[in-house]
Each structure stands twice: as C-alpha cells, then as structure tokens.
Scaffold this motif. Structure first.
Motif, PDB file in Angstrom:
ATOM      1  N   ILE A   3      10.383 -43.904 -60.095  1.00 55.85           N
ATOM      2  CA  ILE A   3       9.945 -43.316 -58.789  1.00 55.85           C
ATOM      3  C   ILE A   3       9.786 -41.697 -58.902  1.00 55.85           C
ATOM      4  N   TYR A  31      10.878 -50.961 -55.367  1.00 56.45           N
ATOM      5  CA  TYR A  31      11.020 -49.559 -54.824  1.00 56.45           C
ATOM      6  C   TYR A  31       9.693 -49.174 -54.588  1.00 56.45           C
ATOM      7  N   MET A  59      13.199 -36.852 -55.803  1.00 58.66           N
ATOM      8  CA  MET A  59      12.483 -38.286 -55.629  1.00 58.66           C
ATOM      9  C   MET A  59      12.167 -38.253 -54.127  1.00 58.66           C
ATOM     10  N   PRO A  60      10.707 -38.569 -54.177  1.00 63.34           N
ATOM     11  CA  PRO A  60      10.394 -38.748 -52.749  1.00 63.34           C
ATOM     12  C   PRO A  60      10.937 -39.855 -51.886  1.00 63.34           C
ATOM     13  N   ALA A  95       7.800 -45.626 -53.007  1.00 64.83           N
ATOM     14  CA  ALA A  95       7.741 -44.331 -52.475  1.00 64.83           C
ATOM     15  C   ALA A  95       7.038 -44.194 -51.087  1.00 64.83           C
ATOM     16  N   TYR A  96       7.562 -43.295 -50.228  1.00 60.21           N
ATOM     17  CA  TYR A  96       7.023 -42.903 -49.026  1.00 60.21           C
ATOM     18  C   TYR A  96       7.275 -43.932 -47.818  1.00 60.21           C
ATOM     19  N   ASP A 120       4.550 -45.116 -57.796  1.00 59.89           N
ATOM     20  CA  ASP A 120       4.602 -44.981 -56.261  1.00 59.89           C
ATOM     21  C   ASP A 120       5.358 -46.467 -55.863  1.00 59.89           C
ATOM     22  N   TRP A 121       5.189 -47.399 -56.696  1.00 57.30           N
ATOM     23  CA  TRP A 121       5.910 -48.708 -56.213  1.00 57.30           C
ATOM     24  C   TRP A 121       5.970 -49.479 -57.554  1.00 57.30           C
ATOM     25  N   ASN A 158      18.166 -39.780 -51.497  1.00 58.50           N
ATOM     26  CA  ASN A 158      17.551 -38.931 -52.408  1.00 58.50           C
ATOM     27  C   ASN A 158      17.963 -37.462 -52.420  1.00 58.50           C
ATOM     28  N   THR A 206      12.017 -42.825 -50.388  1.00 58.30           N
ATOM     29  CA  THR A 206      11.703 -44.192 -51.033  1.00 58.30           C
ATOM     30  C   THR A 206      12.576 -45.221 -50.306  1.00 58.30           C
ATOM     31  N   LYS A 209      14.948 -46.086 -59.845  1.00 60.40           N
ATOM     32  CA  LYS A 209      14.477 -45.156 -58.902  1.00 60.40           C
ATOM     33  C   LYS A 209      14.172 -44.007 -59.996  1.00 60.40           C
TER      34      LYS A 209
END
Length: 508
Positions: free
Chosen positions: A250, A283, A469-470, A285-286, A255-256, A431, A472, A247
């Motif tokens: 991230i 993990y 943190m976006p 993101a988005y 992004d991944w 987050n 996730t 995390k």
C-alpha cells in the motif's frame, strides 16, 4: 518393509503381485488409458433404449470396491472420482478365444478390492433396474498391496464406514476412498476460495504473494516457528502473518491487495486451531473499518448463497443467518453486558483481580491487553452465535490499529464472531510511524517480561511507514474456520486434507 511387519493380507497381495509378474502382466503399466466417461455421467444420462447407442462404447477406470462371483460371470463395483458404478463381467466376453486365463486366474484369483482397473464395454440396465457396464475388455492399472478398511454396503447404502479420527486424519487418502462424502467438503472449500477471488477481483483488488520465510515474525501476536538460513547464517521465521508486507505494498502505491496466506504459529492444537493454517488478508487504501464491516457482510452473504443456496447455514444444531447487516457492539460493552463489570478504566492489577474472581488463569507476563482478551474469550465470545461485529478495542490490545477518531483510549478495530468463534479481525490501520514505533516498543517491553506472543519490532516496516501510508483498512479472515462454518464441520481437522499429527510410531 520386511515381511515380519506385514499382515497376512499384505503378504498374500505381494504373492499375487509376484504371480502377475510371472504371467507377464504389468501391475503398474505406464501407458495412457483412454477414459471417455465417468460413473456419475453414465448414471445421470443413460436412458435405456432411448439413447443406448450413445453409450455403446464407454471406457472407464476406477478402484474395485466389491466383487460378487457367479462362476462364469460376476458383478463388481468400481469407484472413480465421480462415484460408483456396477460392472458385469462375463468370462466369454473378456476371453473371446480358448485362453480363459484372464478371467479364471487373473480376475478371479489375482485381483483384489482396492485394485485399479480399466474397462471398456457398453451400458445396459440389469433386471433389477441398475445401470451397469457390460465389460468387453479389462485391464489392470494398479495393484493395491494394502487392503482397504472394511466398508459394508446394503441395498446401495454404505454403513460401517471408518469414523476413527486418528485413522481419518493420518491416512486421508484412505479416508477419501472409504468415505467418499468427505470429498464434498474439500470441493466446497475450493468453490469457496474461487468465489472469494471472484468477489475481490470484480471490485478491483489485486492478488499478490509475500514471503513465507521472514527475518522478523511480524503482523500478529503469536509464537513463531524458527529455522536457520545456512548461507546467510541467520535465523529465519515461518510467517505468523503477512500483514506488514501487504501494508508495504500500500505504501508502494497499490490501492487494494489481497493474499491467501499460509501461516504458521507454534502454539496449541484443538478443534479450531492447527499450527499451519490459511488466512485471507486484504488491505484497501482510503478505506476505514466501517467500510470493511459492510464489504465483509457482502462477502459472507455471497459465499453462503454460492455454497448452500441460502444465507442460512446449519452448524450442528443451530441455524446461522449470514444475511447482512450484522449486529455491532463494543468489546467493553459486551464484557459489561455479560459479566456486569465495567473494565474500561481498570489498570492491570484490577483486571487481574477480575480474572481471579472469574476463575481465569493469570500470570506475571500478562498485560492489560491479554487480560481483557482472556475475559472476553472465556466469558463472552462463546455466546455470540449469530454474526456479530465486536468493535472498538482498548489501544493496548491492538498494536497495529489506528486510534479511534472519537473514543479516547480505544482503536478502530473489529472482530467478527460467528458460532462463538472469531472468524475475522479488521482495523482502520495505524499509519502514524511515530505512534507505531511507540506501540512496538511497548510490545518489546512485554516480550522482556516473558510474553512470547508479543510482537517483534520491525524496523524496516517503520521505515516504510515513514514514506507515508495513506488511510487504509485491512482484514484477516480465517479460511479454515470459514470453511468449517459453511460446510457444518465441528473440527478444523475436517477441513484440512492433511492436518498436523504426532509422528507415527513404527513407520519404516
């Protein structure tokens, strides 16, 4: 090892080693041996007269598995990494001059089953139709000082192979020799891991490495192994999870990310738990846990096809279909469906009463999360044979998970159950740094009550979250359990080369 601890066979083999040395034969030569073929390749491709010239000069190496003495000639079977093949060894072929010592003394009396030899010769078919190698040159490559466990063969079929788990797990090297089919399990395991990497890499994920030695054992509810860093004079922990580090990446802008993580948990051992195990975590993101369910279905469906040619796998006496989509049910609904009790609004004491009625052990260290987990684990989990997503856990059970967007008191989490066992655990990740701090503090209170599986507060991770943190989603998939499922193995020890064992007495 002194002779008083040796068996009669071990003493005889050491005497043979001494005889070889007296004859000037190096029982452990260091020179390169020019292997140019394998048992499996020869048996699959040799067609007799049609292509015998292609097999007129083969060189193989392997372990002697049987010898049949016929006087001035003999048959033997060697086993290399690909399988077994028969040898025909004739006295006058390997000893072309007057000196017949190599055959009469060395081959017939000083070599044993278990020794490694190299042979050169040509391939032919015996009168009984068996593809064999007519040996023209023979070299000892390694002398075996310990006899192999006895394995009998009849008409090409192995039986009486060693099946004792204590022997197999403790001496995996010998298990692989006498039970060569075991090797296929580990070959499939490697294919499975490679297929996962391919699946994730094709979709843009990045494989990373995170620390195994950690100052805070975070990311899971588990008892850690503790060690000490001498130079820093501080305790360190073998990781119980890599979640909080992934995390952090991230937060840092990836992004991944994913990692095949070797984790360590100082807990019990049984058919599905080993103190040292491998887990895949990723993990993205988005993303959220709905997306994670869909991609998890896609991955497992692909793995089943890659390893077994079908989405259906046989596990014991059951057929499990990994074809998407999978059933989804909330954990509280699953409990009510199974035991007929709605536990969703119960407090700690009410849950303890339910556990007592169900004959589930409770003690003062157990909070709401652990009590619900015990009820589900004991009364519900074993019934989910076909793949099922158990979703929407109470917030108390999930300290690292985002609160549900539409269901108060729950979080966006799922566990994938297959064959009555948890195979994966995933969240829409929490987050909110303020909420996360409060959840950690609740865990700290449980730790004060004596819950040695409660999470530590990771202040650096909280600091990372404060940088934002976006949105996730993350998942952990047990690689060992996944391998058990896809290779039809009932015990985790059967998919680990070297599972943990109690120290062996009498080893010197």
């Amino acid at each position: 090892m002194s002779n008083q601890h040796l068996s009669e066979q071990e003493i005889i083999r050491r005497d043979k080693l001494a005889e070889l040395q007296k004859l000037g034969i190096d029982a452990y030569p260091a020179a390169l041996y020019p292997v140019n073929s394998t048992a499996a390749f020869i048996k699959s491709n040799y067609k007799g007269e049609e292509n015998k010239n292609d097999f007129a000069d083969v060189c193989l190496a392997g372990r002697i598995m049987s010898i049949r003495d016929m006087g001035k000639a003999s048959f033997a079977v060697i086993q290399d990494s690909s399988g077994k093949i028969q040898l025909y060894i004739k006295r006058d072929e390997i000893c072309k001059g007057e000196d017949k010592m190599l055959y009469d003394k060395v081959w017939k009396h000083l070599l044993d089953i278990g020794d490694f030899i190299g042979v050169k010769g040509y391939v032919f078919t015996t009168k009984t139709g068996e593809t064999s190698v007519h040996v023209g040159e023979l070299t000892l490559l390694a002398k075996s000082l310990r006899p192999l466990p006895i394995v009998k063969e009849k008409e090409g079929e192995t039986f009486d192979a060693v099946t004792d788990p204590e022997f197999r797990y403790r001496q995996r090297y010998a298990d692989l020799i006498v039970n060569p089919q075991v090797k296929n399990i580990f070959i499939k395991r490697t294919k499975m891991v490679n297929a996962i990497r391919e699946f994730l890499n094709e979709r843009g994920a990045l494989e990373v490495d995170t620390p195994v030695l950690q100052s805070i054992p975070g990311g899971a509810a588990a008892r850690p192994f503790i060690t000490h860093h001498n130079a820093l004079d501080v305790p360190f922990y073998l990781r119980i999870a890599n979640e909080l580090y992934l995390k952090r990446l991230i937060v840092g802008g990836f992004d991944w990310v994913y990692e095949f993580s070797r984790n360590f948990r100082n807990e019990g051992m049984d058919r599905t738990h080993n103190p040292e195990f491998t887990i895949l975590e990723w993990y993205a993101a988005y993303k959220d846990y709905f997306w994670m369910m869909e991609i998890t279905e896609q991955l497992l469906e692909k793995l089943a096809i890659v390893l077994n040619g079908s989405t259906k796998v046989i596990v014991g006496d059951k057929e499990i279909d990994l074809k998407a989509p999978y059933k989804r049910i909330g954990i509280l609904d699953a409990i009510e469906e199974k035991i007929g009790i709605n536990v969703s609004n119960m407090d700690e004491e009410q849950l303890k009463d339910v556990c007592r009625k169900l004959e589930i052990h409770v003690d003062h260290t157990m909070g709401k999360a652990k009590l619900i987990d015990e009820i589900f684990g004991n009364k519900c989990e074993p019934d989910f044979i076909q793949p099922t997503f158990i979703t929407d856990y109470p917030v108390e059970m999930s300290p690292l998970t985002k609160k549900h967007r539409s269901k108060p008191g729950l979080v966006e989490r799922f566990e994938l159950m297959v064959n009555g066992k948890e195979l994966a655990n995933a969240y829409s990740e929490l987050n909110d740094p303020i909420d996360q701090r409060a959840r950690f503090e609740e865990q700290a209170e449980l730790m004060k009550r004596g819950d040695d599986e409660a999470m530590y507060i990771d202040y650096d991770f909280l600091r990372a979250l404060e940088y934002a943190m976006p949105p996730t989603s993350g998942i952990g998939i047990g690689i060992d359990r996944l391998c058990m499922l896809l290779t039809n193995q009932a015990s985790i020890q059967d998919v680990l080369f070297f599972p943990q064992m109690r120290p062996e007495k009498g080893m010197e």
